[in-house]
Design an enzyme around this catalytic site. Structure first.
Site, PDB file in Angstrom:
ATOM      1  N   GLU A  53       1.061  -1.164  -0.019  1.00  0.00           N
ATOM      2  CA  GLU A  53       0.044  -0.026   0.075  1.00  0.00           C
ATOM      3  C   GLU A  53       0.907   1.202  -0.011  1.00  0.00           C
ATOM      4  O   GLU A  53       1.751   1.380   0.613  1.00  0.00           O
ATOM      5  CB  GLU A  53      -0.600  -0.012   1.201  1.00  0.00           C
ATOM      6  CG  GLU A  53      -1.617   1.238   1.703  1.00  0.00           C
ATOM      7  CD  GLU A  53      -2.404   1.334   2.948  1.00  0.00           C
ATOM      8  OE1 GLU A  53      -1.522   0.730   4.082  1.00  0.00           O
ATOM      9  OE2 GLU A  53      -3.398   1.831   3.031  1.00  0.00           O
ATOM     10  N   LYS A 141      -9.453   1.809  -1.994  1.00  0.00           N
ATOM     11  CA  LYS A 141      -9.803   1.363  -0.664  1.00  0.00           C
ATOM     12  C   LYS A 141     -11.239   1.657  -0.026  1.00  0.00           C
ATOM     13  O   LYS A 141     -11.420   2.791   0.102  1.00  0.00           O
ATOM     14  CB  LYS A 141      -8.632   1.689   0.291  1.00  0.00           C
ATOM     15  CG  LYS A 141      -8.618   1.178   1.738  1.00  0.00           C
ATOM     16  CD  LYS A 141      -7.283   1.809   2.251  1.00  0.00           C
ATOM     17  CE  LYS A 141      -7.070   1.075   3.931  1.00  0.00           C
ATOM     18  NZ  LYS A 141      -5.704   1.357   4.544  1.00  0.00           N
ATOM     19  N   CYS A 209      -4.626  -2.964   2.862  1.00  0.00           N
ATOM     20  CA  CYS A 209      -4.365  -2.871   4.165  1.00  0.00           C
ATOM     21  C   CYS A 209      -5.721  -3.027   5.347  1.00  0.00           C
ATOM     22  O   CYS A 209      -6.113  -4.414   5.332  1.00  0.00           O
ATOM     23  CB  CYS A 209      -4.112  -1.517   4.652  1.00  0.00           C
ATOM     24  SG  CYS A 209      -3.365  -1.322   6.353  1.00  0.00           S
TER      25      CYS A 209
END
Lengths: 359, 359
Positions: A53, A141, A209
């Site tokens: 990330e 995300k 993540c």
């Protein structure tokens, strides 16, 4: 799955773990480190390289920054002009990947220019296909951790992703990686649907993540037949309270807990969706702020195939057989036979908790 | 959570693991074993005793049985007459629990008599409250494994739950256990809502065996604020192929794999829903058919608090603090802040896999 048989579908994949990226490190220096890992991965036969990330910079959401400071961390995408693949900071990575015949997943801070000239920022990843010679998958995300406003308690640790990014608006779109499986057509400009089916192009999903802790995200990909999940992360090596304070644990105990949560998320959800997962850390102490390591490649039966040994730049390679997804996807996790969506409606009908009535 | 503070809410819970129940074992003998575990649990201060799935008999879905053979395994519930709590095979357990002041979760084969005199069979569990002196929770297993028709391949292992039971029709209804937390009102016939709230009655969810591998089931309970998940199981000690054959593994390797899947499911889903879970095996070789052990009490932070050491009748006790659910439920898993149901729709919209288009 593309294939209903269990004949081998082998591919070598590389988790390209990055050690710390300090505030003062130039993007050129970081890119150089990433290119070195890419070269090494290709030399060892990998066809897919997965980076973390926000790979190109330090994990800046730990700082309270003004607009001018923020700019340096973002790559601008202007749909009317060019995408991330044309960014001078990123293009060399994809150019080299194309030449080496290796696919790339990489996370970056996306500044998306809107039609009216304003911009929206996302914590994003793309999947570059060396065979297609273009980006074939994009993800923003969805599950942003942290807070919008800085925590004000003295000594609080900041996590300002909710301030700097908007939650992803693309959902969880799985896609196929053309020619990724060994023996597939290489370097053709004419990669057709029939070839894709015939060669058993793998179905890929991407997370970033904190997303990996959310079973819904994995399941939406699982419902698209995902065979490989790519996930980069920057995970602080200590858990905090709601007010941002570190728990009263030794650093060793805190890190052990964070690693357990990381592994339960990656291993548990890989198992429950019968997919491989390639989970890649940016790790080590960035200007004194510790990030956990634990880069792992996980099997669809839930065990760890290969794990990083350091908290620095490190290549974690494994040759995986996508046919290993077949048995669990057709037995215990044959969704069409086993799932009961008629009982799952609260998952969509409500966001937060609704407690049962008191007695 | 009932409480928004983190003041301790202690309760001692007992996982009552059962060793094998052979075909020839009488229900009286099994009940005697269960009563002994219940006595021991109460003596050691437990306020909740969790027994396995289909606790009272051998795991009969491994056999192809005709209607007459089947009858002996079921407890009849006729809503117009009496429920499981009046079954002579079960009543002594609840009577003793009531006298000892200990709650009970237990799994059983339910024959539910319909208005027209026909019956529907379920793989069920109930939660008996010693304070309320009645059953306060009921669950019917939603995710039934196995097949309707016996597998015909020579040497195939049978798992006929889909033949003998109908999938549960009650969804995943969480409920409160009145007075379960230590210090709560005991033995009152007048347990009021105000008392329930004031005493922080825990929110309980129930699953059965294969359900624990389904993140949707845990999440629906998580969305009701579940603090304790009770789950009994009978899990074969070897994985099989779609045609019911054992994989080509040593018995040790096979059992290790089954245990990994069990633990990833229980630990991963407890962590992702910030709840305790009490996972209880019927274990050992039932007439030569091996079941795994692995009875575990899991913390909301995902680690195992206590684990069984044997494959026989065994009490696994722990004093847990329900306040430990508070931090994860209000930070990383604060659903109202973190979930994004707008992107979860495939979880309800489809049952099986829909693969992405070919390139």
């Amino acid at each position: 799955m593309s294939s209903t048989t269990s004949s081998p579908r082998l591919v070598t994949v590389a988790a390209c773990q990055l050690g710390p990226v300090h505030h003062a490190d130039s993007r050129q220096d970081v890119l150089k480190r990433m290119l070195l890992l890419l070269e090494q991965a290709a030399q060892q036969g990998a066809k897919l390289a997965v980076f973390p990330e926000l790979a190109f910079t330090t994990f800046f959401p730990r700082y309270l920054l003004d607009e001018a400071d923020l700019d340096q961390y973002f790559d601008v995408e202007d749909p009317s002009k060019s995408g991330i693949e044309q960014s001078p900071n990123v293009k060399p990575l994809f150019d080299r990947a194309s030449a080496l015949g290796i696919d790339v997943y990489v996370g970056y801070a996306e500044r998306s220019i809107q039609k009216d000239g304003t911009h929206i920022d996302y914590n994003s990843s793309v999947y570059y296909s060396a065979n297609a010679k273009k980006i074939v998958g994009k993800y923003r995300k969805v599950h942003l951790p942290g807070t919008v406003e800085p925590r004000t308690e003295p000594g609080a640790v900041q996590q300002l992703e909710k301030r700097y990014f908007r939650p992803g608006d693309l959902g969880f779109p799985a896609f196929r990686a053309p020619g990724l499986v060994e023996g597939a057509l290489k370097s053709s400009g004419q990669y057709t649907a029939a070839q894709s089916a015939g060669k058993g192009d793998p179905i890929i999903g991407m997370l970033i993540c904190n997303d990996r802790r959310w079973a819904e995200a994995w399941r939406v990909y699982g419902l698209q037949g995902m065979e490989i999940l790519c996930c980069g992360y920057n995970t602080t090596a200590f858990p905090t309270t709601a007010s941002g304070h570190q728990l009263d644990l030794t650093p060793e105990a805190a890190e052990e807990m964070v690693m357990l949560h990381h592994k339960l998320s990656c291993q548990g959800n890989s198992y429950m969706n019968a997919c491989f997962s390639i989970n890649v850390a940016k790790t080590g102490a960035e200007d004194g702020n510790p990030l956990v390591g634990g880069t792992i490649i996980v099997h669809p039966l839930g065990h760890i195939i290969k794990e990083a040994q350091t908290k620095d730049d490190e290549l974690v390679l494994a040759t995986i057989d996508l046919a290993d997804c077949h048995r669990p996807k057709s037995t215990v996790f044959a969704f069409e036979k086993q799932r009961r969506p008629e009982h799952y409606h609260p998952i969509l009908d409500q966001t937060g908790v609704i407690e049962p009535d008191l007695l």
